[in-house]
Design an enzyme around this catalytic site. Structure first.
Site, PDB file in Angstrom:
ATOM      1  N   ASP A  56       8.100  -7.672 -18.347  1.00 21.12           N
ATOM      2  CA  ASP A  56       7.577  -7.494 -19.697  1.00 21.12           C
ATOM      3  C   ASP A  56       8.306  -6.311 -20.334  1.00 21.12           C
ATOM      4  O   ASP A  56       8.266  -5.196 -19.801  1.00 21.12           O
ATOM      5  CB  ASP A  56       6.069  -7.236 -19.628  1.00 21.12           C
ATOM      6  CG  ASP A  56       5.383  -7.317 -20.973  1.00 21.12           C
ATOM      7  OD1 ASP A  56       5.950  -6.832 -21.966  1.00 21.12           O
ATOM      8  OD2 ASP A  56       4.267  -7.849 -21.040  1.00 21.12           O
ATOM      9  N   ASN A  64       9.444  -4.655 -33.017  1.00 17.15           N
ATOM     10  CA  ASN A  64       9.229  -5.446 -34.234  1.00 17.15           C
ATOM     11  C   ASN A  64       8.740  -4.584 -35.396  1.00 17.15           C
ATOM     12  O   ASN A  64       9.191  -4.747 -36.524  1.00 17.15           O
ATOM     13  CB  ASN A  64       8.238  -6.583 -33.976  1.00 17.15           C
ATOM     14  CG  ASN A  64       8.853  -7.732 -33.219  1.00 17.15           C
ATOM     15  OD1 ASN A  64      10.058  -7.972 -33.292  1.00 17.15           O
ATOM     16  ND2 ASN A  64       8.033  -8.458 -32.481  1.00 17.15           N
ATOM     17  N   HIS A  69      11.515  -8.291 -37.113  1.00 17.88           N
ATOM     18  CA  HIS A  69      11.492  -9.410 -36.163  1.00 17.88           C
ATOM     19  C   HIS A  69      12.879  -9.926 -35.813  1.00 17.88           C
ATOM     20  O   HIS A  69      13.100 -10.405 -34.700  1.00 17.88           O
ATOM     21  CB  HIS A  69      10.601 -10.539 -36.691  1.00 17.88           C
ATOM     22  CG  HIS A  69       9.148 -10.182 -36.660  1.00 17.88           C
ATOM     23  ND1 HIS A  69       8.386 -10.261 -35.524  1.00 17.88           N
ATOM     24  CD2 HIS A  69       8.323  -9.701 -37.616  1.00 17.88           C
ATOM     25  CE1 HIS A  69       7.158  -9.868 -35.774  1.00 17.88           C
ATOM     26  NE2 HIS A  69       7.086  -9.505 -37.048  1.00 17.88           N
ATOM     27  N   ASP A  73      14.044 -10.340 -32.055  1.00 21.56           N
ATOM     28  CA  ASP A  73      14.645 -11.540 -31.467  1.00 21.56           C
ATOM     29  C   ASP A  73      15.941 -11.202 -30.742  1.00 21.56           C
ATOM     30  O   ASP A  73      16.214 -11.706 -29.646  1.00 21.56           O
ATOM     31  CB  ASP A  73      14.920 -12.592 -32.548  1.00 21.56           C
ATOM     32  CG  ASP A  73      13.656 -13.277 -33.040  1.00 21.56           C
ATOM     33  OD1 ASP A  73      12.576 -13.063 -32.447  1.00 21.56           O
ATOM     34  OD2 ASP A  73      13.759 -14.041 -34.028  1.00 21.56           O
ATOM     35  N   GLU A  99       7.471 -11.432 -25.103  1.00 18.88           N
ATOM     36  CA  GLU A  99       8.455 -10.625 -24.383  1.00 18.88           C
ATOM     37  C   GLU A  99       8.239 -10.667 -22.873  1.00 18.88           C
ATOM     38  O   GLU A  99       8.680  -9.805 -22.145  1.00 18.88           O
ATOM     39  CB  GLU A  99       8.414  -9.183 -24.896  1.00 18.88           C
ATOM     40  CG  GLU A  99       7.189  -8.394 -24.526  1.00 18.88           C
ATOM     41  CD  GLU A  99       5.957  -8.667 -25.389  1.00 18.88           C
ATOM     42  OE1 GLU A  99       4.947  -7.984 -25.181  1.00 18.88           O
ATOM     43  OE2 GLU A  99       5.980  -9.559 -26.261  1.00 18.88           O
TER      44      GLU A  99
END
Length: 187
Positions: A56, A64, A69, A73, A99
């Site tokens: 994680d 973000n 965003h 990504d 994630e």
């Protein structure tokens, strides 16, 4: 009328879309879990070790919130590339949500998993990511679990890896925890 070649190409594309995470190109949740279920049955049958890693990206919401965003990504895509480069050909990696990722290590003990996980953790921590206004670095928390009983299911091993991941996050993040002893190993 479509010829056979066109149908085959369409079928292959549909299969790819059904099994692949569109952002990373990795296996999606369903595919990594299906593959892991097959591998754990094979490990039990042939009595070889089976280990999974749950990964994680630490503080991903901040990525973000801070950079947007599109950058989030890009971080996820780069993370997938870094992790994939640390695995053997027979191992697999999938994105299971947001994630979070799962790596399936075939014929590997939890100690072998720790070595791979530390390699991933160190490689990710050393990776500079281009972000608006410059570069940044990020970290990852990892939980490891190994098949210990022949009557265990993948879900049971996954649940223990998830608990180990939680221990890594509770222990300060950017570390690796093996579920058997819930001991964080960090540099």
């Amino acid at each position: 009328v479509l010829d056979v070649t066109d149908r085959k190409l369409i079928q292959e594309e549909l299969e790819r879309l059904a099994t692949t995470d569109t952002l990373t190109g990795l296996l999606n949740r369903r595919s990594i879990f299906e593959g892991a279920n097959k591998e754990i049955r094979r490990a039990i049958r042939y009595q070889y070790p089976f280990t999974i890693l749950m990964l994680d990206i630490d503080h991903f919401k901040r990525v973000n919130d801070t950079y947007g965003h599109a950058t989030g990504d890009k971080v996820i895509q780069l993370f997938a590339e870094v992790c994939l480069s640390c695995l053997r050909e027979e191992d697999s990696l999938g994105r299971v949500g947001g994630e979070e990722f799962v790596a399936v290590l075939v014929s590997s003990t939890s100690e072998g998993g720790r070595i791979v996980a530390e390699r991933m953790r160190e490689a990710w921590e050393a990776t500079e990511v281009d972000v608006p206004g410059g570069t940044d670095r990020f970290t990852v928390s990892i939980g490891i679990s190994e098949l210990v009983e022949t009557n265990e299911t993948f879900d049971m091993v996954l649940e223990r890896a998830d608990r180990a991941l939680y221990a890594s996050k509770s222990g300060g993040r950017n570390c690796v925890t093996i579920d058997a002893n819930i001991e964080a190993h960090s540099d």
